[in-house]
Design a protein around this motif. Structure first.
Motif: not given
Length: 268
Positions: A205, A247, A187
């Motif tokens: 994502g 992330r 992501q």
């Protein structure tokens, strides 16, 4: 005439294909004898696949033979997987105890126009270093597939994204055209933007696949090849959750964004 890289046309063909994600109508786990929507027959678990019980009038055809009684439907993992046809052009496949029902003329296939993508840019082709885990693959409770089953971590890819140093968890994907690959489930800052924002990407994502060096070594990360997961095309697929390390706090304005219809609207 506009031309596109081969991988762009290939991905669009995959999305709308008879076994592509837009054609999946249902994916139902079969743990006991039961019906499965929207197809006829009663389905039950069996070694090597599932069984289906139906009458000729139901129109279920397995391996080219109309079913009249109970027959085995061999899974995709079998040496010779079964082919399953239903009325109205529907088809079925079996994998991991789940019956998947496909409609190559589904409403989603009909509406789909293309996958929206960022323009390819050379600066999104970067390098990193793959650091394998100690003795092979490692299971981590926070790195799981869409069903919550732990994925085997192959190692860490140390790289920079828009000048930010990151250490991305890599899993080893299935062989692709004879070669194993590393897979990153990532992501980034574009994932949380509204879908009508031209910089947005799918909220859960995207995937990036890397050539697997097989040992510690340099790898190339071509973010222009970041692709949407199957769950971006159909709610019948569950989404894997990117691990915390993956992330990324910056915007990766490269790769695929969303599946869209002819008007440019996001398909889902």
């Amino acid at each position: 005439m506009t031309t596109f890289p081969d991988h762009v046309a290939e991905r669009d063909r995959w999305a709308r294909s008879a076994r592509g994600p837009l054609a999946l109508m249902n994916a139902q786990r079969v743990d006991l004898e039961q019906p499965v929507w929207p197809v006829p027959g009663r389905w039950a678990p069996a070694p090597g696949g599932l069984t289906v019980t139906a009458a000729v009038a139901d129109g279920v055809v397995v391996d080219g033979v109309p079913v009249d009684g109970t027959v085995l439907v061999a899974s995709d993992q079998a040496v010779v997987p079964s082919t399953v046809a239903f009325p109205d052009g529907l088809a079925g496949t079996v994998a991991d105890g789940t019956l998947r029902v496909w409609d190559p003329a589904s409403e989603a296939v009909t509406r789909f126009d293309h996958i929206a993508r960022f323009a390819e840019q050379d600066h999104w082709v970067t390098s990193g270093r793959f650091e394998p885990v100690g003795d092979g693959l490692e299971a981590r409770a926070d790195v799981v597939d869409a069903a919550g089953v732990p994925l085997l971590v192959a190692g860490i890819v140390a790289t920079t994204v828009a000048d930010v140093a990151v250490r991305l968890v890599a899993v080893r994907s299935a062989a692709f055209r004879g070669a194993s690959r590393l897979q990153l489930i990532v992501q980034d800052a574009t994932s949380a933007l509204p879908e009508d924002d031209p910089s947005s990407t799918y909220s859960m994502g995207r995937f990036l696949y890397l050539d697997d060096p097989g040992a510690a070594g340099e790898v190339v990360l071509d973010w222009n090849r970041a692709v949407l997961p199957p769950c971006a095309f159909s709610y019948q697929f569950a989404c894997p959750i990117p691990p915390e390390e993956n992330r990324v706090p910056v915007a990766i304005t490269a790769g695929e964004r969303h599946p869209v219809d002819a008007s440019g609207a996001v398909l889902l």
